[in-house]
Design a protein around this motif. Sequence first.
Motif: not given
Length: 581
Positions: A294-300
């Motif tokens: 899960l990529l949650v509120d992340v840019e890099v």
Amino acid sequence: MDTSVAQKTNVTDFSTAYYLLEGLNEIGIDYLFCNLGTDHAPIIEEMAFRRQRGETLPKIVRCPHENTATHMAAGYALVTGRGQGVLVHVDVGTANSANGLHNMYRSRLPVLLMAGKAPYTMHGELVGTRDTHVHFVQEPFDQGALVRPYTKWEWTLPSGVVVKEALRRASSIMQSEPRGPVYLMMQRETLTERWDVDQIHRYAGDRHSPLAGGGADPALISALADRLLEAQNPILITGYGGTDLLAAQNIAELGEFAGIPVFEANSKNNVSYASPSFAGFVPDDAIPAVDVGLLVDVEVPWFPAEVKPSEKSFWAHIDVDVLKLGSPMWTFPGNLRLQGHTGRILDQLIRELKDKATPRFKAAAAARLDKLRAMRAQHQAHAAKLAADKGMPGAINPHYFMAELGKVLDDEDMIFNEAVTNTPAVLIQIPRPLPNTAFNTNGAGLGWSGGMALGAKLAAPNRMMVQVAGDGSFYFNNPSSIFAVAQQYGAPILSIVLDNAGWGAVKQSTLRVFPEGEANTANEFESELAPKVEFTKVAEAFGAYGEKVSDPADVPAAIARCAKAVRGGRAALMHVRVTRL
């Protein structure tokens, strides 16, 4: 405005600048952070006029540099969630504001930047016509281009009759998710126009409310829950999940219920580091084995040149901006994208998981959580080992210093971390059990930490705001402007300068690209800065308490003295000589 007021005072009309200030009140602008110039004469006149009449206007904070003004607005917005006004001078003030707008745009922080424009008349045709040399040289062909890449909306006010409508539009856009900066330009002639009260439309706030993120399609939530129910090696990676309290709470709850390790990669707005599922800041070693991520509120979430997820892994994005529309290229894997309010989407996902959870899933989640507890214990032991090395006189170990600093901070105090290459010491050594108490801009513009700490202090005067900067980034802060504002407006902050006499990031970048190159052989990285600077003198010039510490033995007492000064109402600066480059 109540038209009876004008009638009772025999005033039949007011200027655009008068309605501008009234409109700022109406959209909830508490503060106007200003760096004023010749284009603001009509606004300054109406400020005095409104005060004389006993009418309200935003609190005015005069900032000696625009970088301070923009970042104060950012700090206030970080704490309150509400964008504030920044008023700067034509094209040159806008140019000085671009660094701050870049940081706010990338960090999803709202601000209303306003600037004058050079008067367009020159023969005295209208009130506000050109009357000084600079009016002839401050007229670029496209002033908005200076900040357009970092704004959600920009406009030049064509007539004062729509000034309140323009402010409503600007406010609605800057507060809509993803939040960010907007830019309004106004010429002197427009600001001096006179309008009857009845000609200026009034706009109720609830008629122009900002766009809020919602939940996700239940079918997609169900599909993601099914994936997690079968996952053997799930992971959750966030960057600024702590921005929203509901999102931060649900990240912790999801991690604990499902046994999902939570990593804060390239930390920006912290989640709770006390959560049993919190796994640290570097997910690189775990990523190759991940089956559901899960990529949650992340840019890099990771650096693709260094980390390769499995081709068989399944990745879901949860974000109000899953496509990252502000970036020309963003190609991290995404099998499922759920766009909306992160907290609400995670709430849906948690409820779905709880409804579908089987005994087998619960047992697997509990086993993963046990492993996470063991890993956390190892991390804590490693952090303690790093902090046990105090360093030596003239070269204090940053890990030791940060561990000592953490002992005097309350859970609610906020850290504005611009330590750059010493960031790991800040993150590892200072406990942050509460979300959104450790901030690092998602932008790349140095010189933000002092201004943001000041703005946050205005929003939360009972909390201690701590600026942590390297000597290289401290220069970018325009520190004389920072301490002048701290003194003038009674906003004491604790500033810490970790002095390694250079730009560590410059050296490290060169070594990453050319590990065995000529620069390394000759030890010439073009990164050394002035080695004999007395940074405390800058703070002391504006009445702040200053203390320089070079010996590790002096650290605890020095921190205590500085913290006492700040809690007593006086800004303080600690100049800390840490391990050299």
